[in-house]
Design a protein around this motif. Structure first.
Motif, short mmCIF file in Angstrom:
data_model
loop_
_atom_site.label_atom_id
_atom_site.label_comp_id
_atom_site.label_asym_id
_atom_site.label_seq_id
_atom_site.Cartn_x
_atom_site.Cartn_y
_atom_site.Cartn_z
N ILE A 220 70.38 36.68 88.46
CA ILE A 220 71.02 37.80 89.15
C ILE A 220 70.19 38.23 90.35
CG2 ILE A 220 71.57 40.26 88.94
CD1 ILE A 220 72.63 39.65 86.13
N LEU A 221 68.89 38.33 90.18
CA LEU A 221 68.02 38.72 91.28
C LEU A 221 68.03 37.69 92.41
CD1 LEU A 221 64.97 40.08 89.26
CD2 LEU A 221 66.54 41.44 90.65
N ASP A 222 68.03 36.42 92.04
CA ASP A 222 67.92 35.36 93.04
C ASP A 222 69.21 35.10 93.82
OD1 ASP A 222 65.28 34.91 92.39
OD2 ASP A 222 65.69 33.18 91.11
N HIS A 223 70.36 35.24 93.15
CA HIS A 223 71.60 34.76 93.76
C HIS A 223 72.68 35.82 93.98
CE1 HIS A 223 70.06 30.75 93.43
NE2 HIS A 223 69.95 30.83 92.13
N SER A 224 72.46 37.04 93.55
CA SER A 224 73.48 38.07 93.72
C SER A 224 73.51 38.59 95.15
CB SER A 224 73.23 39.24 92.76
OG SER A 224 73.41 38.85 91.43
N CYS A 225 74.60 39.24 95.49
CA CYS A 225 74.73 39.95 96.76
C CYS A 225 74.33 41.40 96.54
CB CYS A 225 76.17 39.90 97.26
SG CYS A 225 76.74 38.26 97.67
#
Length: 348
Positions: free
Chosen positions: A156-161
Motif C-alpha cells: 500500500i505504501l509503495d504503490h498507492s495513490c
C-alpha cells in the motif's frame, strides 16, 4: 518527459513508472486522501463543528439519496477517482463508525471539511488539521499491519495513490485572522511552504506516490462573489491572486522534491481547468456558474443549506456549484474526466 504538471499522471506513474523501476507489473492497491471538504466523505459527522453536511438536501443525488457527510449533492472527487482506479465507487471516511478492517484495504479518506495547512484554520473551525490527519494515517498503517501483515502494508505504501487537497479555507478565511503577521503574498508563500513540509512528513511515513492539488480559484465561489464581488458579483481578484501565488510557489518546490526523493511527487494543477469551467459554463454543459443549487445559491453552506430552504434547485446537474462553496457531483465528474482523459492519453 516530466510529469509534474499532469493532473492524473500520479495514477499512471503508480501503475507504470514504478513498475518499470522495479522491472515488474505494479497495480494501484489503494487511494489515500488528506485535506478538506472537497475530499471529505464524512469525517466531520461526529466532530463538534458547524461544518457538517450529513443532512438533506446534501446527498440528494448520492446512491440511495443518503446525506453521508459529503459536501455535495452526490459523490466527491475522492469517490470518482477511486472509481477511475477500479477500486470502488465510494471510499469511506476514516472516522466512520461502521468501518471494518477490510474496508481499509482499498483506501480511506482522512480529509476534514474546513481544515487547512495553517494549524489555526482547523482550530477556528473545530475540525481535524492536516497534521492530525497524518497521526490517523500512522494508525491506519498500523491497523493494516495488524490485520493483513507487513507485506500488505508495504505494498500500500509503495504503490498507492496519495492525494493532498487543501489551502482554500486558509486563503478564504484564516488569512484575515493572520493579516497582522502576513501580507497576502507572504501568507500564500507560508501556506505553500507548509504544503511542502506536509509532503516531506508523509513521504517519511512511507508514501511514495504523492500528488498535491493546486489552490482553486476560491475568489469565484458563490459565497465570495456575494460578499466581496460587488453589485455584479464578480470573482474576487485578491483571493484568486493569493491562490495563484500559492501555486507559483508550490509547483517548483514540489518539482525540486521530486528530484530529491524516491517515488513521485506531483503538482496537480486544478486552478486553470476549474476557472475555465466557471468562466465558460456552457462549454461544459452547465447553465449556472455564479450561484449554487442549494437555497438561493448565494450564501447557503452547511446548516444554511437545509431541507427547509424552499429555493433549492431541482436539477443540480445544471449547476457547477452545489452550495455556495462546493461543486456538484456532475461538475466534479467533468473536472475529473477532462483532466484524466487529457493527461492519461498523452502518456499511454
Amino acid at each position: 518527459m516530466k510529469f509534474q504538471m499532469l493532473w492524473f499522471a500520479l495514477v499512471l506513474i503508480a501503475v507504470e513508472t514504478n513498475a518499470t523501476k522495479k522491472g515488474k507489473k505494479a497495480t494501484v492497491p489503494a487511494l489515500i486522501v488528506f485535506g478538506d471538504s472537497i475530499m471529505d466523505t464524512g469525517n466531520n459527522n461526529k466532530l463538534p463543528t458547524i461544518l457538517k453536511s450529513n443532512f438533506p438536501p446534501y446527498g440528494k443525488d448520492f446512491p440511495g439519496g443518503l446525506a453521508t457527510g459529503r459536501f455535495s449533492d452526490g459523490r466527491v472527487p475522492s469517490d470518482l477517482l477511486a472509481e477511475k482506479l477500479g477500486l470502488a465507487k465510494t471510499l469511506p471516511a476514516y472516522l466512520s463508525p461502521n468501518l471494518n478492517p477490510r474496508d481499509l484495504l482499498k483506501g480511506v479518506i482522512f480529509a476534514s471539511g474546513g481544515t487547512g495547512y495553517d494549524p489555526l484554520t482547523a482550530k477556528i473551525m473545530s475540525v481535524i488539521s492536516v497534521w492530525d490527519q497524518l497521526t490517523y494515517f500512522k494508525e491506519y498503517i498500523s491497523k493494516i499491519k495488524q490485520h493483513f501483515g507487513e507485506g500488505r502494508a508495504q505494498n500500500i505504501l509503495d504503490h498507492s495513490c496519495f492525494l493532498v487537497v487543501s489551502s482554500s479555507n486558509d486563503i478564504a478565511h484564516t488569512y484575515l485572522a493572520q493579516s497582522h503577521r502576513y501580507d497576502r503574498t507572504s501568507y500564500a508563500n507560508f501556506l505553500a511552504d507548509s504544503a511542502v513540509k506536509f509532503v516531506i512528513k508523509l513521504h517519511k511515513l512511507g508514501a511514495k506516490n504523492i500528488g498535491v492539488f493546486s489552490a482553486a480559484p476560491i475568489g469565484c465561489v458563490p459565497f465570495q462573489r456575494t460578499v466581496f464581488g460587488g453589485v455584479t458579483r464578480g470573482c474576487v481578484t485578491p483571493l484568486n491572486d493569493m491562490a495563484k501565488q500559492f501555486n507559483s510557489r508550490l509547483s517548483p518546490a514540489l518539482n525540486s522534491l521530486d528530484k530529491k526523493l524516491d517515488g513521485i511527487i506531483l503538482y496537480i494543477n486544478v486552478y486553470d481547468t476549474l476557472f475555465d469551467m466557471i468562466q465558460n459554463p456552457k462549454k461544459y454543459g452547465f447553465e449556472v456558474a455564479d450561484k449554487g443549487c442549494c437555497g438561493t445559491g448565494a450564501l447557503a453552506v452547511s446548516y444554511m443549506c437545509n431541507s427547509l430552504n424552499p429555493f433549492t434547485c431541482s436539477n443540480s446537474s445544471a449547476y457547477i456549484f452545489w452550495d455556495s462553496y462546493h461543486p456538484t457531483e456532475r461538475a466534479y465528474q467533468v473536472l475529473v474526466d477532462k483532466l484524466f482523459d487529457k493527461y492519461l492519453k498523452q502518456v499511454l
